[in-house]
Design a protein around this motif. Structure first.
Motif, PDB file in Angstrom:
ATOM      1  N   MET A   1       0.843  -1.181   0.000  1.00 35.51           N
ATOM      2  CA  MET A   1       0.000   0.000   0.000  1.00 35.51           C
ATOM      3  C   MET A   1       0.892   1.249   0.000  1.00 35.51           C
ATOM      4  O   MET A   1       1.882   1.320   0.708  1.00 35.51           O
ATOM      5  CB  MET A   1      -0.899  -0.031   1.253  1.00 35.51           C
ATOM      6  CG  MET A   1      -1.936   1.061   1.267  1.00 35.51           C
ATOM      7  SD  MET A   1      -2.962   1.148   2.784  1.00 35.51           S
ATOM      8  CE  MET A   1      -3.616  -0.470   2.969  1.00 35.51           C
ATOM      9  N   GLU A   2       0.530   2.217  -0.794  1.00 36.45           N
ATOM     10  CA  GLU A   2       1.286   3.459  -0.937  1.00 36.45           C
ATOM     11  C   GLU A   2       1.240   4.289   0.357  1.00 36.45           C
ATOM     12  O   GLU A   2       0.279   4.207   1.125  1.00 36.45           O
ATOM     13  CB  GLU A   2       0.677   4.252  -2.110  1.00 36.45           C
ATOM     14  CG  GLU A   2       1.441   5.470  -2.499  1.00 36.45           C
ATOM     15  CD  GLU A   2       0.572   6.711  -2.522  1.00 36.45           C
ATOM     16  OE1 GLU A   2       1.138   7.780  -2.348  1.00 36.45           O
ATOM     17  OE2 GLU A   2      -0.649   6.591  -2.670  1.00 36.45           O
ATOM     18  N   LEU A   3       2.301   5.091   0.610  1.00 34.99           N
ATOM     19  CA  LEU A   3       2.434   5.833   1.862  1.00 34.99           C
ATOM     20  C   LEU A   3       1.230   6.723   2.149  1.00 34.99           C
ATOM     21  O   LEU A   3       0.691   6.703   3.257  1.00 34.99           O
ATOM     22  CB  LEU A   3       3.721   6.669   1.847  1.00 34.99           C
ATOM     23  CG  LEU A   3       3.959   7.530   3.092  1.00 34.99           C
ATOM     24  CD1 LEU A   3       4.073   6.666   4.340  1.00 34.99           C
ATOM     25  CD2 LEU A   3       5.205   8.385   2.911  1.00 34.99           C
ATOM     26  N   HIS A   4       0.783   7.508   1.172  1.00 35.93           N
ATOM     27  CA  HIS A   4      -0.352   8.412   1.397  1.00 35.93           C
ATOM     28  C   HIS A   4      -1.589   7.630   1.846  1.00 35.93           C
ATOM     29  O   HIS A   4      -2.325   8.074   2.723  1.00 35.93           O
ATOM     30  CB  HIS A   4      -0.671   9.210   0.129  1.00 35.93           C
ATOM     31  CG  HIS A   4       0.255  10.358  -0.118  1.00 35.93           C
ATOM     32  ND1 HIS A   4       1.611  10.235  -0.115  1.00 35.93           N
ATOM     33  CD2 HIS A   4       0.003  11.653  -0.373  1.00 35.93           C
ATOM     34  CE1 HIS A   4       2.170  11.401  -0.359  1.00 35.93           C
ATOM     35  NE2 HIS A   4       1.210  12.287  -0.512  1.00 35.93           N
ATOM     36  N   GLU A   5      -1.808   6.483   1.240  1.00 34.49           N
ATOM     37  CA  GLU A   5      -2.969   5.662   1.587  1.00 34.49           C
ATOM     38  C   GLU A   5      -2.829   5.091   2.998  1.00 34.49           C
ATOM     39  O   GLU A   5      -3.791   5.057   3.767  1.00 34.49           O
ATOM     40  CB  GLU A   5      -3.148   4.534   0.566  1.00 34.49           C
ATOM     41  CG  GLU A   5      -4.351   3.656   0.811  1.00 34.49           C
ATOM     42  CD  GLU A   5      -5.685   4.404   0.792  1.00 34.49           C
ATOM     43  OE1 GLU A   5      -6.627   3.924   1.452  1.00 34.49           O
ATOM     44  OE2 GLU A   5      -5.787   5.467   0.139  1.00 34.49           O
ATOM     45  N   ARG A   6      -1.620   4.668   3.366  1.00 34.29           N
ATOM     46  CA  ARG A   6      -1.392   4.146   4.711  1.00 34.29           C
ATOM     47  C   ARG A   6      -1.586   5.243   5.756  1.00 34.29           C
ATOM     48  O   ARG A   6      -2.167   5.003   6.818  1.00 34.29           O
ATOM     49  CB  ARG A   6       0.000   3.527   4.827  1.00 34.29           C
ATOM     50  CG  ARG A   6       0.082   2.192   4.093  1.00 34.29           C
ATOM     51  CD  ARG A   6       1.365   1.417   4.340  1.00 34.29           C
ATOM     52  NE  ARG A   6       2.519   2.153   3.853  1.00 34.29           N
ATOM     53  CZ  ARG A   6       3.558   2.512   4.590  1.00 34.29           C
ATOM     54  NH1 ARG A   6       3.603   2.209   5.867  1.00 34.29           N
ATOM     55  NH2 ARG A   6       4.564   3.164   4.061  1.00 34.29           N
ATOM     56  N   VAL A   7      -1.113   6.447   5.478  1.00 34.99           N
ATOM     57  CA  VAL A   7      -1.300   7.581   6.392  1.00 34.99           C
ATOM     58  C   VAL A   7      -2.789   7.883   6.533  1.00 34.99           C
ATOM     59  O   VAL A   7      -3.285   8.105   7.637  1.00 34.99           O
ATOM     60  CB  VAL A   7      -0.523   8.824   5.900  1.00 34.99           C
ATOM     61  CG1 VAL A   7      -0.910  10.063   6.688  1.00 34.99           C
ATOM     62  CG2 VAL A   7       0.974   8.584   5.983  1.00 34.99           C
ATOM     63  N   ARG A   8      -3.507   7.882   5.411  1.00 35.83           N
ATOM     64  CA  ARG A   8      -4.948   8.158   5.439  1.00 35.83           C
ATOM     65  C   ARG A   8      -5.681   7.121   6.295  1.00 35.83           C
ATOM     66  O   ARG A   8      -6.478   7.471   7.168  1.00 35.83           O
ATOM     67  CB  ARG A   8      -5.506   8.165   4.013  1.00 35.83           C
ATOM     68  CG  ARG A   8      -6.942   8.681   3.933  1.00 35.83           C
ATOM     69  CD  ARG A   8      -7.495   8.592   2.523  1.00 35.83           C
ATOM     70  NE  ARG A   8      -7.905   7.234   2.180  1.00 35.83           N
ATOM     71  CZ  ARG A   8      -8.962   6.607   2.691  1.00 35.83           C
ATOM     72  NH1 ARG A   8      -9.736   7.206   3.569  1.00 35.83           N
ATOM     73  NH2 ARG A   8      -9.256   5.379   2.340  1.00 35.83           N
ATOM     74  N   GLU A   9      -5.389   5.852   6.072  1.00 33.08           N
ATOM     75  CA  GLU A   9      -6.055   4.788   6.826  1.00 33.08           C
ATOM     76  C   GLU A   9      -5.702   4.838   8.313  1.00 33.08           C
ATOM     77  O   GLU A   9      -6.576   4.704   9.164  1.00 33.08           O
ATOM     78  CB  GLU A   9      -5.689   3.412   6.249  1.00 33.08           C
ATOM     79  CG  GLU A   9      -6.492   3.036   5.039  1.00 33.08           C
ATOM     80  CD  GLU A   9      -7.993   3.043   5.298  1.00 33.08           C
ATOM     81  OE1 GLU A   9      -8.449   2.453   6.311  1.00 33.08           O
ATOM     82  OE2 GLU A   9      -8.718   3.660   4.508  1.00 33.08           O
ATOM     83  N   PHE A  10      -4.427   5.050   8.619  1.00 32.95           N
ATOM     84  CA  PHE A  10      -3.978   5.144  10.004  1.00 32.95           C
ATOM     85  C   PHE A  10      -4.694   6.293  10.718  1.00 32.95           C
ATOM     86  O   PHE A  10      -5.197   6.132  11.838  1.00 32.95           O
ATOM     87  CB  PHE A  10      -2.458   5.360  10.044  1.00 32.95           C
ATOM     88  CG  PHE A  10      -1.905   5.596  11.421  1.00 32.95           C
ATOM     89  CD1 PHE A  10      -1.613   4.536  12.267  1.00 32.95           C
ATOM     90  CD2 PHE A  10      -1.660   6.887  11.876  1.00 32.95           C
ATOM     91  CE1 PHE A  10      -1.097   4.759  13.539  1.00 32.95           C
ATOM     92  CE2 PHE A  10      -1.148   7.116  13.134  1.00 32.95           C
ATOM     93  CZ  PHE A  10      -0.868   6.044  13.971  1.00 32.95           C
ATOM     94  N   THR A  11      -4.742   7.451  10.078  1.00 32.41           N
ATOM     95  CA  THR A  11      -5.378   8.630  10.686  1.00 32.41           C
ATOM     96  C   THR A  11      -6.876   8.404  10.846  1.00 32.41           C
ATOM     97  O   THR A  11      -7.450   8.729  11.892  1.00 32.41           O
ATOM     98  CB  THR A  11      -5.098   9.887   9.837  1.00 32.41           C
ATOM     99  OG1 THR A  11      -3.689  10.012   9.644  1.00 32.41           O
ATOM    100  CG2 THR A  11      -5.639  11.129  10.505  1.00 32.41           C
ATOM    101  N   LYS A  12      -7.499   7.825   9.844  1.00 29.31           N
ATOM    102  CA  LYS A  12      -8.935   7.557   9.907  1.00 29.31           C
ATOM    103  C   LYS A  12      -9.257   6.606  11.067  1.00 29.31           C
ATOM    104  O   LYS A  12     -10.199   6.833  11.829  1.00 29.31           O
ATOM    105  CB  LYS A  12      -9.418   6.970   8.583  1.00 29.31           C
ATOM    106  CG  LYS A  12     -10.902   6.857   8.471  1.00 29.31           C
ATOM    107  CD  LYS A  12     -11.319   6.496   7.069  1.00 29.31           C
ATOM    108  CE  LYS A  12     -12.828   6.552   6.983  1.00 29.31           C
ATOM    109  NZ  LYS A  12     -13.303   6.678   5.630  1.00 29.31           N
ATOM    110  N   GLN A  13      -8.456   5.556  11.231  1.00 23.91           N
ATOM    111  CA  GLN A  13      -8.676   4.603  12.324  1.00 23.91           C
ATOM    112  C   GLN A  13      -8.402   5.254  13.686  1.00 23.91           C
ATOM    113  O   GLN A  13      -9.112   4.979  14.651  1.00 23.91           O
ATOM    114  CB  GLN A  13      -7.781   3.378  12.142  1.00 23.91           C
ATOM    115  CG  GLN A  13      -8.205   2.505  10.986  1.00 23.91           C
ATOM    116  CD  GLN A  13      -7.219   1.368  10.727  1.00 23.91           C
ATOM    117  OE1 GLN A  13      -6.265   1.167  11.474  1.00 23.91           O
ATOM    118  NE2 GLN A  13      -7.454   0.618   9.656  1.00 23.91           N
ATOM    119  N   THR A  14      -7.406   6.110  13.743  1.00 27.37           N
ATOM    120  CA  THR A  14      -7.057   6.766  15.008  1.00 27.37           C
ATOM    121  C   THR A  14      -8.170   7.699  15.466  1.00 27.37           C
ATOM    122  O   THR A  14      -8.581   7.658  16.633  1.00 27.37           O
ATOM    123  CB  THR A  14      -5.725   7.540  14.877  1.00 27.37           C
ATOM    124  OG1 THR A  14      -4.698   6.624  14.463  1.00 27.37           O
ATOM    125  CG2 THR A  14      -5.332   8.184  16.195  1.00 27.37           C
TER     126      THR A  14
END
Length: 149
Positions: A1-14
Motif C-alpha cells: 500500500m502506498e504511503l499516502h494511503e497508509r497515512v490516510r487509513e492510520f489517521t482515519k482509524q485513530t
C-alpha cells in the motif's frame, strides 16, 4: 500500500478510535504533506487550543516521517483550523519584523512549538534586513526577531 494511503487509513482509524469518525484526505502540498480532516464532530479536536490536533499530528509524524524521502513532515489539519492559524502566525511574524525594522528593537514571539517556529522563521526569511533565532531549551521556545547584522 502506498504511503499516502497508509497515512490516510492510520489517521482515519485513530480518529475513529477517539470517537470522531472523520473523512481524511492526504494532499502533497509541496513543502509538507497535509492530512486534512473534515466532517461532523471535528470540533472536538480543536478544543483547548487544538491540543488533540497537535497530538494527532505528532503521532502521524512519529509513525511515518522516516518514510519520507526528504525533510518534509506531515501537517494534520481539521476544518482548516491550522491553515487559518498558520496564516495568522505568518502575518504576526511579518508585522513584528516590520516593527523591528522601524524601531531597531528586538521582538519576541512565543512560546511556540517546532512547527509554529518553522512558520515564523520562513515568513521572516522572506523579508530583508531581519533575522530570527529560537531561544530556550524546552519543547516550546520563543522566536527572537532582530535586525540582521
Amino acid at each position: 500500500m502506498e504511503l499516502h494511503e497508509r497515512v490516510r487509513e492510520f489517521t482515519k482509524q485513530t480518529v475513529a478510535a477517539m470517537g470522531v469518525p472523520l473523512e481524511v484526505t492526504v494532499v502533497d502540498a509541496g513543502d509538507n504533506i497535509r492530512v486534512e480532516l473534515s466532517g461532523e464532530g471535528g470540533e472536538v479536536l480543536l478544543k483547548r487550543r487544538a491540543e488533540a490536533l497537535d497530538a494527532l499530528q505528532q503521532i502521524v509524524n512519529t509513525a511515518f516521517r522516516r518514510e519520507l524521502k526528504d525533510d518534509r513532515s506531515f501537517v494534520v489539519d481539521c476544518m482548516d483550523y491550522r491553515k487559518a492559524k498558520d496564516a495568522e502566525l505568518r502575518q504576526m511574524a511579518k508585522l513584528l519584523a516590520e516593527k523591528v525594522k522601524q524601531t531597531g528593537l528586538d521582538q519576541q514571539l512565543g512560546p511556540l512549538n517546532p512547527y509554529e517556529r518553522r512558520i515564523v522563521h520562513l515568513a521572516v526569511a522572506e523579508l530583508t534586513g531581519v533575522t530570527t533565532e529560537s531561544v530556550g531549551d524546552a519543547f516550546s521556545k520563543t522566536v527572537l526577531i532582530s535586525l540582521r547584522k
